[in-house]
Design an enzyme around this catalytic site. Sequence first.
Site, PDB file in Angstrom:
ATOM      1  N   LYS A  53     -98.563  27.459  17.824  1.00 30.09           N
ATOM      2  CA  LYS A  53     -97.370  28.285  17.642  1.00 30.09           C
ATOM      3  C   LYS A  53     -97.320  29.407  18.680  1.00 30.09           C
ATOM      4  O   LYS A  53     -96.261  29.695  19.261  1.00 30.09           O
ATOM      5  CB  LYS A  53     -97.349  28.865  16.227  1.00 30.09           C
ATOM      6  CG  LYS A  53     -97.176  27.802  15.154  1.00 30.09           C
ATOM      7  CD  LYS A  53     -97.368  28.385  13.772  1.00 30.09           C
ATOM      8  CE  LYS A  53     -97.331  27.318  12.700  1.00 30.09           C
ATOM      9  NZ  LYS A  53     -97.545  27.853  11.345  1.00 30.09           N
ATOM     10  N   ALA A  69     -99.684  32.262  13.630  1.00 25.86           N
ATOM     11  CA  ALA A  69    -100.518  32.228  12.428  1.00 25.86           C
ATOM     12  C   ALA A  69    -100.227  30.968  11.635  1.00 25.86           C
ATOM     13  O   ALA A  69     -99.146  30.380  11.746  1.00 25.86           O
ATOM     14  CB  ALA A  69    -100.271  33.465  11.564  1.00 25.86           C
ATOM     15  N   ASP A  70    -101.206  30.556  10.835  1.00 27.21           N
ATOM     16  CA  ASP A  70    -101.024  29.400   9.968  1.00 27.21           C
ATOM     17  C   ASP A  70    -101.912  29.559   8.742  1.00 27.21           C
ATOM     18  O   ASP A  70    -102.970  30.199   8.815  1.00 27.21           O
ATOM     19  CB  ASP A  70    -101.376  28.101  10.699  1.00 27.21           C
ATOM     20  CG  ASP A  70    -100.832  26.897   9.955  1.00 27.21           C
ATOM     21  OD1 ASP A  70     -99.619  26.663  10.042  1.00 27.21           O
ATOM     22  OD2 ASP A  70    -101.610  26.210   9.267  1.00 27.21           O
ATOM     23  N   THR A  71    -101.480  28.971   7.626  1.00 23.10           N
ATOM     24  CA  THR A  71    -102.218  29.089   6.363  1.00 23.10           C
ATOM     25  C   THR A  71    -102.293  27.736   5.667  1.00 23.10           C
ATOM     26  O   THR A  71    -101.317  26.978   5.666  1.00 23.10           O
ATOM     27  CB  THR A  71    -101.518  30.105   5.435  1.00 23.10           C
ATOM     28  OG1 THR A  71    -101.486  31.374   6.097  1.00 23.10           O
ATOM     29  CG2 THR A  71    -102.253  30.251   4.108  1.00 23.10           C
TER      30      THR A  71
END
Length: 195
Positions: A53, A69-71
């Site tokens: 991203k 960011a990623d979750t």
Amino acid sequence: MKRELVLASGSPRREALLRGLGLQFDVLRPQVDEVYDAQWPPGKIVRELARMKARWGAARRPRALVIGADTLVVVDRRILGKPSSPDEAVHMLMELQGRAHTVYSGVAVIDAVTGREETGFRATEVRMRPFSQDRAKAYVKTGEPMDKAGAYAIQGVGALLIDSISGDFWTVVGLPLGLLDGLLQTFDVGLFPDF
């Protein structure tokens, strides 16, 4: 000289967190295929998706410092992403109720000028209260779970489903602020206000 700051994320929660700190930044909603090697451990997955991203954002804003960011939510070594339907959201919640799971959030910061990249991740254990399928359905009807990994938002109505957490609250929200601040400091930028 102040750096142009960009958040490459489609998450309104991440944007609100950074705005709440008084930061000035632009938001780009990345169009990336979130594909990863299923053999990777969760920490690597969230770091790499965050990097994808941020790279997407850096390619579009060549003078910026870009944050991605990623979750992910992991239960029984299985990854729960965002639910694709209300029925799937209820199913996810019923898998999580009355037990513990782990939330992983990865962060990437890229200097689009130099190409330098810094990444990291945090993991937090969340224990949910026991609840009925009717309660899960009622929560899903609020609409809150539909764009969230694991089908809940700890900072919203979903907080009523949580028994406890062990680790960083902001990791569960989707943006570990302490980690982000540390990464930004390596670029001589920080989240802490100047005095």
